[in-house]
Design a protein around this motif. Sequence first.
Motif, mmCIF file in Angstrom:
data_model
loop_
_atom_site.group_PDB
_atom_site.id
_atom_site.type_symbol
_atom_site.label_atom_id
_atom_site.label_comp_id
_atom_site.label_asym_id
_atom_site.label_seq_id
_atom_site.Cartn_x
_atom_site.Cartn_y
_atom_site.Cartn_z
ATOM 1 N N ALA A 87 42.041 29.440 41.774
ATOM 2 C CA ALA A 87 42.410 28.457 40.806
ATOM 3 C C ALA A 87 43.608 27.547 42.351
ATOM 4 N N HIS A 88 43.533 26.480 42.025
ATOM 5 C CA HIS A 88 43.476 25.185 42.910
ATOM 6 C C HIS A 88 45.259 25.433 43.059
ATOM 7 N N THR A 89 46.397 25.956 42.876
ATOM 8 C CA THR A 89 48.047 25.542 42.789
ATOM 9 C C THR A 89 48.175 27.187 43.197
ATOM 10 N N VAL A 90 48.844 26.957 44.662
ATOM 11 C CA VAL A 90 49.268 27.452 45.102
ATOM 12 C C VAL A 90 51.004 28.046 46.143
ATOM 13 N N LEU A 91 51.203 28.505 46.166
ATOM 14 C CA LEU A 91 52.955 28.927 46.216
ATOM 15 C C LEU A 91 53.664 27.706 47.435
ATOM 16 N N PRO A 92 54.733 27.204 47.753
ATOM 17 C CA PRO A 92 54.432 26.334 48.661
ATOM 18 C C PRO A 92 54.580 27.825 50.426
ATOM 19 N N PRO A 93 54.423 27.487 51.733
ATOM 20 C CA PRO A 93 54.222 28.370 52.599
ATOM 21 C C PRO A 93 55.279 28.846 52.251
ATOM 22 N N VAL A 94 57.002 28.567 52.440
ATOM 23 C CA VAL A 94 58.275 28.834 52.253
ATOM 24 C C VAL A 94 58.404 30.193 51.728
ATOM 25 N N ARG A 95 57.563 30.222 50.306
ATOM 26 C CA ARG A 95 57.778 31.397 49.029
ATOM 27 C C ARG A 95 56.738 32.129 49.645
ATOM 28 N N CYS A 135 60.633 36.894 44.180
ATOM 29 C CA CYS A 135 58.985 37.071 45.052
ATOM 30 C C CYS A 135 58.121 36.155 44.024
ATOM 31 N N LEU A 136 58.342 36.828 42.903
ATOM 32 C CA LEU A 136 57.300 36.528 41.692
ATOM 33 C C LEU A 136 57.344 36.026 40.852
ATOM 34 N N ASP A 137 56.972 35.415 40.158
ATOM 35 C CA ASP A 137 56.467 33.933 39.337
ATOM 36 C C ASP A 137 56.460 35.259 37.884
ATOM 37 N N ALA A 138 55.318 36.055 37.829
ATOM 38 C CA ALA A 138 54.904 36.574 36.951
ATOM 39 C C ALA A 138 54.312 37.867 37.286
ATOM 40 N N VAL A 139 54.315 38.932 36.542
ATOM 41 C CA VAL A 139 53.358 40.266 36.417
ATOM 42 C C VAL A 139 52.678 40.265 35.432
ATOM 43 N N PHE A 140 51.572 40.941 35.440
ATOM 44 C CA PHE A 140 50.719 41.323 34.927
ATOM 45 C C PHE A 140 50.842 42.739 34.381
ATOM 46 N N ALA A 141 51.144 43.146 33.104
ATOM 47 C CA ALA A 141 51.079 44.319 33.363
ATOM 48 C C ALA A 141 50.656 45.057 31.265
ATOM 49 N N ALA A 162 55.620 32.665 52.355
ATOM 50 C CA ALA A 162 56.768 33.310 54.078
ATOM 51 C C ALA A 162 57.469 34.183 53.579
ATOM 52 N N ALA A 163 58.256 34.467 52.596
ATOM 53 C CA ALA A 163 58.777 35.195 52.266
ATOM 54 C C ALA A 163 59.208 36.542 51.330
ATOM 55 N N ILE A 164 57.433 36.672 50.317
ATOM 56 C CA ILE A 164 56.762 37.745 49.634
ATOM 57 C C ILE A 164 56.180 37.968 51.173
ATOM 58 N N ALA A 165 55.611 37.720 52.163
ATOM 59 C CA ALA A 165 54.497 38.340 53.468
ATOM 60 C C ALA A 165 55.978 38.817 53.877
ATOM 61 N N ALA A 166 57.091 38.685 53.975
ATOM 62 C CA ALA A 166 58.692 39.606 55.052
ATOM 63 C C ALA A 166 58.815 41.076 53.670
ATOM 64 N N ALA A 167 58.826 41.007 52.718
ATOM 65 C CA ALA A 167 59.021 41.279 51.582
ATOM 66 C C ALA A 167 57.985 42.599 51.683
ATOM 67 N N LEU A 168 57.049 42.455 51.574
ATOM 68 C CA LEU A 168 55.803 43.384 52.027
ATOM 69 C C LEU A 168 56.050 43.660 53.015
ATOM 70 N N GLU A 169 56.053 43.535 53.716
ATOM 71 C CA GLU A 169 56.110 44.419 55.544
ATOM 72 C C GLU A 169 57.040 45.703 55.098
#
Length: 619
Positions: free
Chosen positions: A42-50, A105-111, A52-59
């Motif tokens: 997929a070509h759609t990616v999140l903005p760098p700010v988002r 941080c997330l837009d969707a979860v497949f569950a 970075a927020a996901i990366a920080a939360a994962l850390e």
Amino acid sequence: MPPSIHPVDLIAALREKSLTPAIVFLTSRRACDEAMEAFDHAHTVLPPVRQAAIAAALERVIAQYPSIAEHPLIPTVQRIGVAAHHAGHLPSWKIAIEELMRQGCLDAVFATTTLAAGVDFPARTVVITQSSIRKARDFMDLTIGEVQQIAGRAGRRGKDYVGFAVVTPSPYIDLEVLTKGFTGNPEAIDSQFTISYPMVLNLLKAHPHEQIQAILAKSFAQFQLNQRANLLEGKLDTLHTQMEPFGPRVCTDWITQWHTFDQARRQKPHRHQIARHESPEVTARFHFMTPGRVVGLNKGRGIVLRQYRSKGQKSPMVTVLRSGGAVTESPAGIVTDVFDRLFECQEQPGYPWCTPESFDELLYQLTELPTRLPLLPILVSKESELIPDAIVQSLGDFPCPTCSSRPACQKDYLVASRLRQEQQRHIKSIQALRASLWHRFQERIDVLQKFGYLSPTSHLTDDGEWARLIRIDHSLLITELIRAEAFAGADPAVLTGVMASIAHDDDRPGAFPRVSTGLSSLLGQVRKLAESLSPYEDPPLLRADIAAVAERWVSDPSLTWIGLCRSTTMAEGDIYRLLARTLEFLSQLHTLRATHPGLADSASRAIALIRRGVLEELP
């Protein structure tokens, strides 16, 4: 109906309509993983700010759960803000996804639908893509409760004024099932209380035998059984009223008298009476397999249209309406369960043994049955009951030919006999419902006395004192293995393998490491003992390949979690649950330090070897 929406297009549409964050419920783990793979290109990616927020939360999560530091889905989650959540993932990864969702941080979860219950995991929108889910290798329609649990995830308290439940088009969706789920009342709660051998031992340890019946009577299970008995007592009162016109006559029991006389006069001379050879269980169940009764079969469920005995062998037979409208004639032994559900059935003398209107109604009711139905407790007599239709050879033994009531008896017999049979069935059902728990408790006592865990006076023996500490599934098998000294000299790895094979209850196929000779030999002994105990306890699967996974983890302390996962096709979440459940079983053996110090020591060493890496992160 159009095909299912592609996952990338679905998330794009939800984002465009401001319906994120969303939980997209899919049919299986594979569907969730395939949905994530669809975003690889997929070509759609999140903005760098988002990102970075996901990366920080994962850390922050990785600091607590290091096992997910190299999880293969991290780059995709960070790039597109979408994740998968199902039972095939490690608990630590699921915790990370839940935390990312809570922080926005997330837009969707497949569950899968397992996320619908038991987890505080709300979203603005839930997307329902199916009306059925896979259960025990078969697809079954979602229950009303399951649909409402899924829809109940829509709307975040304090963040959303309204939640949205979106149903996507699919060739495999039944809108009637979902409509019923959204508008209907949830299925009634059904008690899952079971009487196990450890429960019996511990109750008898704490209370005198004569007090336990009163304790069981206070359980929720008995409360539900009493409610069902009360309903039957109301029906029994109605039957008593209907029987009043057929009141006392010359004979005390004119119905039985006329039945025997009528058979005697119809009996062909010197006809050989065929003895019935049927199990007490079949005999007891057959009494309740009346027209309209819902029964469980080897495959699926059905509704009884007719019960009869075969002309030749006098074997109990039933005519059953099955799903799809098939009508089959089968021995009564094919019935595995008799449910506490009886529909009105207008009988007729020829095929299909009920009126067309009644047939259509029963077929509809069969398709509308809930997933779970309460079983009808049936007490099985230990002694063979006398056959009530023994034929008296001499008609001179009967007063019927000269009795003044003969015309009335002959006229009323069919109706009165049917009403009395219904009375007897209700009386037996009520007795079974009132005494069901106590009867099962007594059955467990008989088994424990037979194996020497209880004395004839229902006091715990020396073996019973330590056996009561084994409070897990297949407890009788485990205690008998201990008594047989099957684990004598078994090293921690082999002990772990056996406990894993007993604990595991999934027959899903796959590729696994090779089992060692010592473990294979011991499993052979376990299988023989489990088979001999099958009349008293359902045997476990005892899969050698599953046992080999646990054995390898314990026997090689240098083996990494990733290395273990690569040795098998099991999902890492399944491996984790296998080892966690095996830990539970080993901890039970560890409690036997006072009576079986060698076994307890081996279990203690096995526990220490299992609890490393991923299994150290969670309690």
